[in-house]
Structures are given as structure tokens and as C-alpha cells.
Design an enzyme around this catalytic site. Sequence first.
Site, short mmCIF file in Angstrom:
data_model
loop_
_atom_site.label_atom_id
_atom_site.label_comp_id
_atom_site.label_asym_id
_atom_site.label_seq_id
_atom_site.Cartn_x
_atom_site.Cartn_y
_atom_site.Cartn_z
CD GLU A 269 -4.98 -5.93 8.21
OE1 GLU A 269 -4.85 -6.77 7.30
OE2 GLU A 269 -5.23 -4.73 8.01
CE1 TYR B 28 -4.03 7.01 7.73
CE2 TYR B 28 -6.34 7.18 7.17
CZ TYR B 28 -5.03 7.07 6.78
OH TYR B 28 -4.73 7.03 5.45
CB THR C 282 1.29 15.17 -14.10
OG1 THR C 282 1.40 13.95 -14.83
CG2 THR C 282 2.59 15.94 -14.23
N GLY C 283 -0.60 13.08 -11.99
CA GLY C 283 -1.95 12.54 -11.81
C GLY C 283 -2.70 13.29 -10.72
CE LYS D 163 0.97 14.60 -18.92
NZ LYS D 163 -0.17 14.88 -18.06
CB ILE E 30 0.13 4.96 -2.63
CG1 ILE E 30 1.19 5.96 -2.12
CG2 ILE E 30 -1.23 5.27 -2.03
CD1 ILE E 30 1.51 5.84 -0.66
CG HIS F 46 -5.98 -5.11 4.04
ND1 HIS F 46 -5.52 -4.70 5.27
CD2 HIS F 46 -6.31 -4.00 3.39
CE1 HIS F 46 -5.57 -3.38 5.32
NE2 HIS F 46 -6.06 -2.93 4.19
#
Lengths: 289, 390
Positions: free
Chosen positions: A209, A159, A17-18, A43, A96, A247
Site C-alpha cells: 500500500e 482475499y 470466550t468472546g 474464566k 487481529i 489504514h
Amino acid sequence: MSVFVHKHSRVIIQGFTGQHATFHAEESMANGTNVVGGVTPGKGGQIHLERPVFDTVSQAVEETGADVSGIFVPPPFAADAIMEALEAGIGVVVVIADGIPVQDMVRVKRYASDRNAIIIGPNTPGIITPAACKVGIMPSHIYQPGRIGVVSRSGTLNYEAVQQMSALGMGQSTSVGIGGDPVNGTDFVTVLRAFEEDPETDAVIMIGEIGGPQEVDAARWARENMSKPVVGFVAGISAPPGRRMGHAGAIISGESDTANAKMDLMEELGVHVVRNPALIGETAHRVFS
Amino acid sequence: MNIHEYQTKELLRGYGVPVPNGRVAHNVDNAATVAEELGGERWVVKAQIHAGGRGKGGGVKVASSLDEVRQITDQLIGSNLVTPQTGADGRLVQRVLVEQACDINKEYYLGLVIDRGSQRITVIASASGGMDIEEVAKTTPEKVVREPVDPGVGLREFQCRKIAANIGLKGKQIHAATKLMRALYRCFRDQDALMAEINPLAEVNGGQLMALDAKMSFDGNALYRLPAITELRDFDEEDPKEVEATGHGLNYIALDGNVGCIVNGAGLAMATMDAISFHQGKPANFLDVGGGASPEKVGNAFRIVLADPNVKIILVNIFAGINRCDWIAEGLIKAMQDQQIGVPIVVRLAGTNVEKGAQMLAASGLDFIMADNLDDAATKVMATLGEQGA
């Protein structure tokens, strides 16, 4: 079949619900992802985005048959949320959050070691099988269905590579962001193995990386075990040693983990290395066709 | 986050790691008082800066009288100490650690890191103390002992005994080393450390083991649960521009080129620098505006990048996922209007709301050099610099 997530995946969102979770869950649903519900402690019983909200992950799994979870809770609570998902039997956990304490992840990995689950992330844009299932925050519209697997530590560089591919008409089977943290759920080898076994993937783009041994470990594994071609790039050619580049994992700590040292070794091990990040798509196009 | 040696030693003392008697001093009188109170005949005066290699730079000296303590402190405090890790400008010394000197029989190395290979806290130890451990690992890897710790059960006593025996400790020292290692591990775990290094771990006078030098760094992401460590942060030891950037939610690292970079995402920021380098350009900085870059954030990014007088051109490269190109465009336009920007700006936008962002920039009538993709952006940066004769 694609890897880890596909059109039959039943996805729940933790921290449902965030604000961010709501935005990205809606976007995922609009692009065909089967979001079956979510979890926000306290909730339970409410309806959000026309889906049921549960207090605990095990309730959500019991009621909805969920097998994938996207974790959108803030970093201090993320380790607990991952373990809750694992305990409830979720098979693919996508984290995430950016900024989870490293020692939390060390404990999470120990907790996960005897459970047969995949943890994607943390500090990742997530995972997407275009037009089938997206768990994450990436802009769906740049991805298109296809037969190239993409795996990267960075989000925005993922991306970048995908847009270069799409501009040349190459679509993705699945794109996986393994995340930019030094201790993360899934390494390159695990994802390469899944792509090798996936009949719908013909080739792989691997984007690493500076910092750590995992790109070279993956190239070594690929030489022994992979039949599909791999194009690779390592970001940070121009990064100075000893400085952490954003990072948590991106820091050159010895001679062997500079971008060029890693790319030299990857090349020796048979990876098609591209040294200019603007030419990832072009190189893949040339190598794969 | 790093802390000073004297702070590390106080922290470790609290956990039961043996460290020399000593205290920090901020001026000459203070140093003499500390030495007098400690007693003894010889003292070590150590400059307190975050950079390593202090011994080589002349920042660690032995005094045989209180006058000498005063002299050395006077030399060190207020001076710029140059070590192999500080760069040519050195670092301003504002305090010294005064300790009782000990006679050293033998030096060992003991460290804890979070090892990326095993993904666990790992003990690293060696009989070759006092030296650069990376050098030891490279030349004589067999002399470096590594022992990963299972986070479920912690560092066990048998593991410590094994490590101690493998670096050549004997008899009672094995038990002392076991106690010391477990204390160090507890501190590392409780305080969310990323690195702890005792170099040298010395066998002194009567065979006792002691941490003569100690360094620790802590996880910035865990500071919310480490109030005591957070208080030890010394902003004087950090680049003021980097501190300002962090305060604005930006990640900035100064480099020595002339192409200012404003990018979202650490990986893309590095790749943008790489693309510039590939075209023989030199990036002036690494800057990640992060996710959710508001117009204000973009404005602050411009201010920080332009504070570097070497910057001759700025490349803005945004691939919006969680970000939105229209917010970025709004920030760009505002920065151009509000700030004296005397350098050309190359802009590459992609991702969420890209059309809207591009339209806003075009409609603004301001002089942005638009690029279609990363290669085009790097090419245009170099072409524009060429026209300027830079």
C-alpha cells in the site's frame, strides 16, 4: 512445510470466550486447525468449544503445549496480551485487533526484540496455511492448498488476490496478512525470507500500500537474496498525498512512498509489478508458469 | 487528531517547553486586551487554523500598537485564509493567538515522529529552521540529524546533548536544549502523539531557546485514554461529511471524480479506486464500510456518497470475510427503496454468503448491474458511464 503455521501447530485463542473469537475459532477448527484451548482471565477452568479455558497464557502453554496464539482481545488490551504471549514462550502471535495505539506497538516491539518470536499484525485478517491451519478471520473457502506464498498489508485485498489466483487454479502455500499499521510485528522482508526458505513455496505475491518504505526495502532484499520470483502490487495509485486512506499506515508522506514511485522502484529491483489490481492473478499465472 | 497552535503551546508550556507569552482571542476587543495584559511594544497576531503554511497565506502578522493588533485581528477573524495546504477555498479563521514578539537571532528545527523505518519514536533536528524540513532533507540530507529513542529507557540526556551539538548549539544552550527536548519527549509519550514539530525553535533576545511555532497530532486510537486531548478537538476544522461518516463507523474521504465507491477494507477500497483509474475513470471518494457492515451502515454509506453532486454512478465492491454478503444485500435493497437514488449501481459481491446475497438482489426486482469480479466491475462502470454520455 509452509511458513509460520502448519498442520502440527497447537493454537490457543486469547479472548477465547468472546463473540468474534468464538465464531472464528469454530470456523478454524472446522477447517482443520488444531485449537488446543484458550485464555480468558477470570474464566479459567471452564470448557468452551469443548476446549479448556485458562486464566493466563503460561498456564495454557504448560497444559496444552501451545506454540501459536491468536489474539482476539479489544485494541486497548492488545499490547498487554501480546506481551503475555511472548513472555509465555509462544512462537507465533497473531494480532487481529484494528486500532491499537501506535506507541503501544512501539513498546511491544521493544519487548519482543530479544525474544525469538514472530508477531503477525496487528490490524490483520491473520495467517492461513490452507487445509492445515488458520489463525484469523479470513473466509477459508476461498483459499486452496498450493505452492504460491501470499503476503499483504491489506486484508480484503489479500482475499481479492487469492480469489483471482484460485480462479486460475493456483493455490497458496501460506497467506500472511502483515497488517495495515505503521508499526507492525512482521515486515515484508521477514515473510519473504521465510518463503524463500520454504521448500513448499515456489513463488510469492506481495501486495503493498501507499506509505512507508517497506515494499521497496523488501524488493531490495529480494534482489540480493531470493531465487523465487515475486509478483508485486501497491494499492493507492489514485490516493491523494497527505490523506490517510483508512489504514493508519496508508498515507503518502513524501514523493518516494506513492504507489507508482514504489512500483517503479520495485520493477527496477526485479519484481514483476502489476499495475491493475484486477490482474494480479493473471499476471502471477503468466510469470509463474 | 490535530489541535490548534495555541492549544499545543499551552500543553507544551505545562511540560516545561519554553514558549512565548501569549493567549488566544476570539474577537477584536479580546485581542487588544490580551496584548495590553501581555505588555511590550510589539505583538505577533497568528490566525488559528489547523492547516500549515499560514505565514505564506498572510495569516501571521506583527503589530506595533494596540490599534494595529485590533486592525489585524479584524482582518483575520471571519476571513477565509488560503494557504498552500488549505486548497483554493481556504479555511475560516475563528480565533487568533496574540503573543509578545521576540527578536530572533537564529532558527532551528526540532521534531518528533514515529519513524516507520526504525519503528521507534525518533527525534529529527536541523540547523535550518523555519523551512520545510522535507525540502531540507531532500536537498541537504546531511543537515538533518535523526536520533531514534529506545522506548525502554526513553530519550536520554546524552542523546539530547549529541543532537544539540550536531545542530551547532553551544555552551549553556546545550543544557537548555536537553531540557527542552526531554520535556517535548515526555509530552509526546504521555499524550500518545504521532507527530510534534517545533519550527522554528528560535534563539531569541538573550540567547534563550523558545518554541515560536508548535504543531502536534495525536493518535485517534488512543483518545480513550486522553480525556484532556479529546476535549481540544475542533470539529469546525474537519470535513463535515468525514465527521458524519466517522460517526457511522465509516471511513470516507472525498475526491474529485464522479464514480462513487462503497467498499469494505482500506486496501480493497484503494485497489477499487485504482481499477477505476486504470480504466480511465475518476473515483469520487474513498469509502471503507469496515468489518461487520450492517444494513444500516450500508444505507448511511449511500447517503454520504450521494451527498456529493458529482457522483454519476456507484460501484459497490464487497469481499466479505468478517462481513456477510446477505447483510450487504439487505442494506442495498433497503437503500434503493428508501432513498432517491437517481444513478446506476454496479455491484460486485464475493466471499462469505455470496450466493445468498446475489439471490436477494436478483429477487428484489431492482435494477442492479451485477459484476463477477473487479475487472468486470470497473469495465461495467465505464461502459454505463459511456452510455450516459458522462
